[in-house]
Design an enzyme around this catalytic site. Structure first.
Site, PDB file in Angstrom:
ATOM      1  N   TYR A 182       0.859  -1.189   0.000  1.00 51.81           N
ATOM      2  CA  TYR A 182       0.000   0.000   0.000  1.00 51.81           C
ATOM      3  C   TYR A 182       0.890   1.232   0.000  1.00 51.81           C
ATOM      4  O   TYR A 182       1.890   1.300   0.724  1.00 51.81           O
ATOM      5  CB  TYR A 182      -0.905   0.022   1.234  1.00 51.81           C
ATOM      6  CG  TYR A 182      -1.709   1.302   1.358  1.00 51.81           C
ATOM      7  CD1 TYR A 182      -2.965   1.406   0.782  1.00 51.81           C
ATOM      8  CD2 TYR A 182      -1.191   2.407   2.031  1.00 51.81           C
ATOM      9  CE1 TYR A 182      -3.693   2.589   0.874  1.00 51.81           C
ATOM     10  CE2 TYR A 182      -1.911   3.586   2.124  1.00 51.81           C
ATOM     11  CZ  TYR A 182      -3.162   3.671   1.547  1.00 51.81           C
ATOM     12  OH  TYR A 182      -3.877   4.844   1.631  1.00 51.81           O
ATOM     13  N   GLU A 223      -3.895   7.417  -3.413  1.00 49.77           N
ATOM     14  CA  GLU A 223      -3.432   6.124  -2.922  1.00 49.77           C
ATOM     15  C   GLU A 223      -3.333   5.112  -4.053  1.00 49.77           C
ATOM     16  O   GLU A 223      -4.132   5.125  -4.994  1.00 49.77           O
ATOM     17  CB  GLU A 223      -4.325   5.592  -1.799  1.00 49.77           C
ATOM     18  CG  GLU A 223      -5.751   5.297  -2.173  1.00 49.77           C
ATOM     19  CD  GLU A 223      -6.542   4.708  -1.006  1.00 49.77           C
ATOM     20  OE1 GLU A 223      -6.063   4.768   0.143  1.00 49.77           O
ATOM     21  OE2 GLU A 223      -7.632   4.188  -1.248  1.00 49.77           O
TER      22      GLU A 223
END
Length: 386
Positions: A109, A197
């Site tokens: 991530y 993101e």
């Protein structure tokens, strides 16, 4: 402002972040032709909506043949996709993204977000990327690595490497992840993003780092200076009431309750919602009409509120600072007479010329419930909505 995954990847690609080869499609034939044009032994057919959890809801399918691309595209296009972020009503899929399949060895991530506590952009990384990132943050927060970024210096190469090491990356993968972090920060800063993101940021069998999925949100207050980003807005993904309200300069956000709120000032609007919840009810919306609302704006605010089938009562909470209460009261009366007001209306006024304002309400002949304090107003509107 939110954008679709395919739009986010187009922006990432412009900033040099590796993304899978893919095409946006609006029909089954488009999807099949896109797959034909992408040299791969498998393709990913992905629903494009402004919500996460698409895979769990059946909106992401892996096709191993053109026939499967056709089948999955026909099944996903037009479906109402329900995920944990859409709510029970779901969202209709109008657009697909068809991409090449990628051989995944590792999932990480990588994200940037504005942190209100530190008042800085924060780089967030984790070795546990993928669909379970929310549970990772909740259950194993030690696996989440955060680096606050000094806005005067930006993201340094050393900090980008540190964040990459926090995910367990080594060798050539370490340098690639750091490079992606720096490019993502450049995008974030230059395009006035509020969230960016990449999840997952994957490592392939050949040690290539690729942004497999992406989400970017932009600061609404900065859109005026970025027409290229503004043009990416998809009105089909937004609440029609919010769109209509914005046309009239009203700050409106729909919620799940049944008590409508019409307030001047964002802080007072938040406090109004809080006190409604304190007395056991739920607000139907956030609505700030601003400090200089006209009769027409107030009337439009009522119209937006009354479009909600769940609405059971309306609370008008006005503090007359810049606006005098007598002017506000006359505007409320004029507006209320132009709409079909079929639910109880509770009005609380305070501030300059408040007595004159209350007298105007009393003499209007309209069925309004007048309250002198915010606490009294909240109690009365909750009782009226019961």
């Amino acid at each position: 402002m939110n954008i679709h995954e395919y739009q986010a990847k187009e922006i990432l690609n412009r900033y040099g972040v590796p993304v899978p080869q893919g095409r946006c499609c609006s029909s089954v034939e488009d999807a099949v032709n896109a797959a034909k044009a992408i040299a791969s032994d498998r393709w990913v057919v992905k629903a494009q909506i402004h919500a996460g959890g698409r895979g769990e809801g059946g909106g992401v399918r892996i096709a191993h043949s053109l026939d499967e691309v056709r089948q999955y595209s026909s099944e996903i296009l037009g479906m109402t996709l329900v995920t944990h972020q859409t709510g029970p009503s779901g969202k209709v899929v109008r657009i697909l993204l068809v991409e090449e399949g990628v051989s995944i060895c590792e999932e990480r991530y990588l994200g940037l977000v504005v942190d209100r506590d530190s008042q800085r952009i924060v780089l967030v990384t984790s070795s546990e990327g993928g669909t379970a990132i929310e549970s990772v943050a909740r259950d194993t927060p030690e696996k989440i690595y955060r680096i606050p970024i000094d806005p005067t210096a930006g993201l340094s190469h050393a900090s980008a490497l540190e964040a990459a090491r926090g995910t367990g990356a080594k060798g050539p993968v370490l340098a690639q992840i750091a490079n992606v972090s720096e490019r993502l920060y450049k995008l974030f800063w230059e395009q006035d993003a509020s969230l960016a993101e990449i999840n997952p940021l994957v490592t392939t069998e050949s040690d290539d780092v690729i942004a497999l999925d992406a989400k970017i949100n932009f600061d609404d207050n900065a859109l005026f200076r970025n027409p290229t980003i503004s043009s990416l807005r998809d009105l089909d993904e937004e609440d029609p009431s919010e769109i209509e309200a914005s046309k009239h300069g009203l700050n409106y956000i729909a919620l799940d309750g049944n008590i409508g709120c019409l307030v001047n000032g964002a802080g007072l609007a938040m406090a109004t919602m809080d006190i409604i919840k304190f007395y056991g009810a739920e607000p139907a919306n956030f609505l700030d009409v601003g400090g200089g609302a006209s009769d027409e704006q107030v009337a439009q605010a009522f119209r937006v509120l009354l479009e909600n089938d769940k609405l059971r009562a309306i609370l008008v909470n006005i503090f007359g600072g810049i606006m005098r209460c007598d002017v506000v009261a006359q505007g409320l009366v004029n507006a209320a007479r132009t709409v079909d007001l079929h639910v109880p209306l509770v009005v609380r006024l305070e501030g300059t010329n408040v007595e004159q304002g209350r007298q105007i309400l009393a003499n209007s002949g309209l069925n309004m419930i007048v309250a002198n304090t915010m606490d009294e107003a909240a109690k009365k509107v909750v009782q009226a909505a019961a």
